[in-house]
Design a protein around this motif. Structure first.
Motif, PDB file in Angstrom:
ATOM      1  N   PHE A  41       0.830  -1.218   0.000  1.00 51.08           N
ATOM      2  CA  PHE A  41       0.000   0.000   0.000  1.00 51.08           C
ATOM      3  C   PHE A  41       0.860   1.263   0.000  1.00 51.08           C
ATOM      4  O   PHE A  41       0.664   2.160  -0.827  1.00 51.08           O
ATOM      5  CB  PHE A  41      -0.925  -0.024   1.223  1.00 51.08           C
ATOM      6  N   ARG A  61       1.031   3.842  -3.019  1.00 52.78           N
ATOM      7  CA  ARG A  61       0.465   5.172  -2.741  1.00 52.78           C
ATOM      8  C   ARG A  61       1.476   6.272  -3.058  1.00 52.78           C
ATOM      9  O   ARG A  61       1.148   7.274  -3.693  1.00 52.78           O
ATOM     10  CB  ARG A  61       0.069   5.257  -1.271  1.00 52.78           C
ATOM     11  N   ARG A 108       1.146   9.300  -6.395  1.00 47.94           N
ATOM     12  CA  ARG A 108       1.055  10.762  -6.288  1.00 47.94           C
ATOM     13  C   ARG A 108       1.965  11.490  -7.272  1.00 47.94           C
ATOM     14  O   ARG A 108       1.892  12.718  -7.381  1.00 47.94           O
ATOM     15  CB  ARG A 108       1.380  11.187  -4.851  1.00 47.94           C
ATOM     16  N   TYR A 161      -5.552  16.242  -1.801  1.00 51.54           N
ATOM     17  CA  TYR A 161      -6.674  15.885  -0.936  1.00 51.54           C
ATOM     18  C   TYR A 161      -6.186  15.244   0.355  1.00 51.54           C
ATOM     19  O   TYR A 161      -5.440  14.278   0.349  1.00 51.54           O
ATOM     20  CB  TYR A 161      -7.644  14.965  -1.685  1.00 51.54           C
ATOM     21  N   GLY A 162      -6.643  15.816   1.458  1.00 48.93           N
ATOM     22  CA  GLY A 162      -6.262  15.272   2.752  1.00 48.93           C
ATOM     23  C   GLY A 162      -4.873  15.688   3.192  1.00 48.93           C
ATOM     24  O   GLY A 162      -4.393  15.256   4.228  1.00 48.93           O
ATOM     25  N   LEU A 219      -4.442   1.243   8.794  1.00 46.60           N
ATOM     26  CA  LEU A 219      -4.577   2.627   8.323  1.00 46.60           C
ATOM     27  C   LEU A 219      -5.521   3.427   9.218  1.00 46.60           C
ATOM     28  O   LEU A 219      -5.218   4.560   9.609  1.00 46.60           O
ATOM     29  CB  LEU A 219      -5.094   2.639   6.878  1.00 46.60           C
ATOM     30  N   ARG A 261      -3.971   3.956  12.759  1.00 42.64           N
ATOM     31  CA  ARG A 261      -2.922   4.987  12.705  1.00 42.64           C
ATOM     32  C   ARG A 261      -3.541   6.373  12.615  1.00 42.64           C
ATOM     33  O   ARG A 261      -3.099   7.314  13.284  1.00 42.64           O
ATOM     34  CB  ARG A 261      -2.044   4.769  11.473  1.00 42.64           C
ATOM     35  N   ASP A 263      -3.996  11.115   8.408  1.00 42.70           N
ATOM     36  CA  ASP A 263      -4.241  10.428   7.141  1.00 42.70           C
ATOM     37  C   ASP A 263      -5.736  10.379   6.837  1.00 42.70           C
ATOM     38  O   ASP A 263      -6.344   9.313   6.778  1.00 42.70           O
ATOM     39  CB  ASP A 263      -3.662   9.001   7.207  1.00 42.70           C
ATOM     40  N   PRO A 264      -6.329  11.558   6.607  1.00 42.04           N
ATOM     41  CA  PRO A 264      -7.786  11.595   6.439  1.00 42.04           C
ATOM     42  C   PRO A 264      -8.283  10.863   5.200  1.00 42.04           C
ATOM     43  O   PRO A 264      -9.461  10.527   5.120  1.00 42.04           O
ATOM     44  CB  PRO A 264      -8.093  13.099   6.353  1.00 42.04           C
ATOM     45  N   THR A 265      -7.409  10.625   4.221  1.00 44.63           N
ATOM     46  CA  THR A 265      -7.875   9.955   2.998  1.00 44.63           C
ATOM     47  C   THR A 265      -7.593   8.459   3.011  1.00 44.63           C
ATOM     48  O   THR A 265      -7.663   7.807   1.978  1.00 44.63           O
ATOM     49  CB  THR A 265      -7.224  10.567   1.742  1.00 44.63           C
ATOM     50  N   TRP A 266      -7.283   7.919   4.201  1.00 47.22           N
ATOM     51  CA  TRP A 266      -6.869   6.508   4.232  1.00 47.22           C
ATOM     52  C   TRP A 266      -7.916   5.585   3.623  1.00 47.22           C
ATOM     53  O   TRP A 266      -7.578   4.642   2.911  1.00 47.22           O
ATOM     54  CB  TRP A 266      -6.539   6.078   5.665  1.00 47.22           C
TER      55      TRP A 266
END
Lengths: 366, 159
Positions: free
Chosen positions: A43, A47, A51, A316-317, B126, B129, B136-139
């Protein structure tokens, strides 16, 4: 008036899928840099790479050009002392043959020099002008600002201060951030001409552009122009570029040219390429694909064929560290569509692309 | 579920019993690395590592100092190739004498190390954590992109 809405969700899914495919060695055309390969398909690795999938300015890794390059016998060029000169002689005509841009008074740039990537030209420009203050527009190639900062050279964004006689300006045209003419370019040339400020125009994306460039190069302030191969053909690491000047420069790069010690492998390869591919090869081949992907993803097609513009899908985020490679890299809204073009078969096989190849054929023949 | 446990500082051949949701996966001497498998597990999982069979004579005291003590330390928990890393500390050790030691990876006395998690483990890692660090709001959406990418690519054969 239609408003383009960036399809962040689909862009993200494409980015994750291409990143995963890269980790699993499933791309139609693999990346050319170590950083383009996730270390595994976990992951975090996927990830991280997702990006930067659309972030670079590099060329489309066109499979036909790759095949051609792989079959070039570049070693023979080492034995040819005239190969760099032959390339330098052929290059201006190759550029001048382009019909999708206009460079008036291009022939004033009589001094053509092979450059080991445009970075060699830039470094020489920095060296020659080290006592001046360097100026760029915000959004231009981050490497300038990064190097100036690291080497303690004086610089400022053009937007942040008045132009001074002791300045020197570098501008990409089409502009790196937007793939189009910078809206203040004409003003800048006028100002520099009036104040005697030297300007280097970086035609970095010129061959991939379509009706973006229209300029009279006769202004005295425009002293040097540069061209990059790495944004046009997948030969990034051969470091091929050209600098053209109105007056013969007196700097290390010109000395290398005069000594006949430039990289013959790269110059020979460049000559082989321009003999076989027209300057607008990518525009012809990919502009329908650019239209397709921009429509699919809600991006605005730029005048540079491998770019689209839209909202930043990586922000985002996150509220910091969204710039890649350098804090001066403010190009997150510019999407390099190259990986979508190159991996058309993969994306079609998994149902993420339904580009109709017949569209290209009918467009080219009509 | 593939469970990999890594132990360190193993002194005097201690024994452990490893269970998930009361299902025994291993019983015997502690080894530096145990790779264990459990079928058909989903949802909530309680992993228990029991230190047993330590006797008073396994702690050797000379002049008031402990010179040898049967014990071991848990270093890593890796489930389905995802390491718990710092989340390993979201655990507790319940000694047989009733003492409870939060975030204790040292197996001194007999007792149970217990950690709860969820399967599939990646979204649990995720989410946990993010709950701890709020960074990590978009996890969740990223996890969905990841899963979808796996599924899309599984449609086509490997090169």
């Amino acid at each position: 008036m239609s408003v383009t809405v960036t399809d962040i969700k689909q862009i993200n899914q494409l980015a994750w899928t291409l990143s995963m495919a890269s980790a699993q060695d499933r791309l139609d055309v693999p990346g050319e840099y170590i950083w383009a390969f996730p270390k595994d398909d976990s992951f975090d690795s996927v990830r991280s790479r997702s990006r930067s999938i659309f972030s670079s300015g590099n060329s489309i890794k066109d499979p036909d050009v790759i095949d051609f390059v792989q079959n070039c016998d570049v070693a023979k060029h080492l034995l040819n002392p005239w190969i760099v000169n032959q390339f330098e002689a052929a290059f201006p005509a190759w550029i001048a043959a382009g019909t999708r841009y206009r460079l008036d008074n291009f022939d004033l740039f009589k001094y053509v020099g092979f450059s080991a990537g445009t970075q060699e030209s830039f470094i020489n420009h920095y060296l020659t002008n080290k006592d001046r203050r360097f100026r760029v527009f915000r959004g231009d190639y981050w490497w300038h600002m990064d190097i100036w900062s690291k080497t303690n050279l004086s610089w400022a964004y053009i937007e942040d201060d008045d132009l001074d006689e002791n300045d020197t300006c570098i501008v990409s045209y089409p502009f790196a951030l937007t793939g189009d003419k910078h809206p203040q370019l004409d003003w800048l040339i006028d100002q520099c001409e009036h104040k005697g400020i030297p300007v280097m125009l970086d035609f970095i994306y010129l061959p991939n552009s379509n009706n973006a460039v229209d300029i009279d190069l006769s202004a005295d302030c425009i002293q040097q122009i540069t061209f990059s191969f790495s944004k046009t053909f997948p030969v990034q690491c051969a470091k091929i570029a050209v600098r053209m000047c109105k007056q013969k420069p007196d700097d290390p790069m010109q000395m290398s040219n005069d000594e006949n010690i430039c990289n013959r492998l790269s110059a020979g390869l460049a000559l082989d390429i321009i003999k076989n591919f027209p300057v607008d090869y990518n525009v012809i081949k990919y502009n329908t694909r650019q239209e397709y992907w921009c429509k699919q993803l809600g991006l605005e097609a730029t005048k540079v064929v491998h770019f689209g513009l839209g909202d930043d899908y990586t922000s985002y985020g996150r509220d910091n560290n969204t710039a890649w490679c350098s804090p001066f890299n403010e190009q997150q809204n510019r999407y390099n569509l190259g990986m979508l073009f190159e991996n058309e078969k993969l994306l079609t096989d998994i149902g993420m692309c339904n580009f109709d190849n017949d569209m290209v054929i009918s467009k080219q023949t009509s | 579920m593939r469970l990999k446990l890594e132990f360190d500082n193993i002194v005097d051949r201690p024994c452990c019993l490893v269970t998930v949701n009361q299902q025994q996966l291993y019983q015997g001497e502690v080894r530096p690395e145990l790779i264990l498998f459990s079928k058909d597990l989903t949802g909530s999982v309680e992993l228990k590592i029991t230190h047993y069979d330590k006797k008073p004579e396994d702690t050797v005291v000379v002049d008031g100092k402990i010179v040898q003590d049967r014990s071991f330390t848990l270093e890593k928990i890796i489930v389905d190739n995802y390491s718990f890393d710092e989340l390993i500390w979201e655990s507790e050790f319940c000694a047989d004498n009733g003492e409870i030691y939060p975030s204790c990876l040292f197996f001194g006395p007999n007792g149970d190390f217990v950690i709860d998690f969820q399967l599939p483990v990646l979204p649990w890692i995720l989410e946990t954590r993010h709950q701890k660090n709020n960074n990590d709001p978009t996890w969740e959406q990223d996890y969905n992109y990841y899963e979808q990418a796996c599924q899309l690519l599984s449609q086509i054969s490997n090169k």
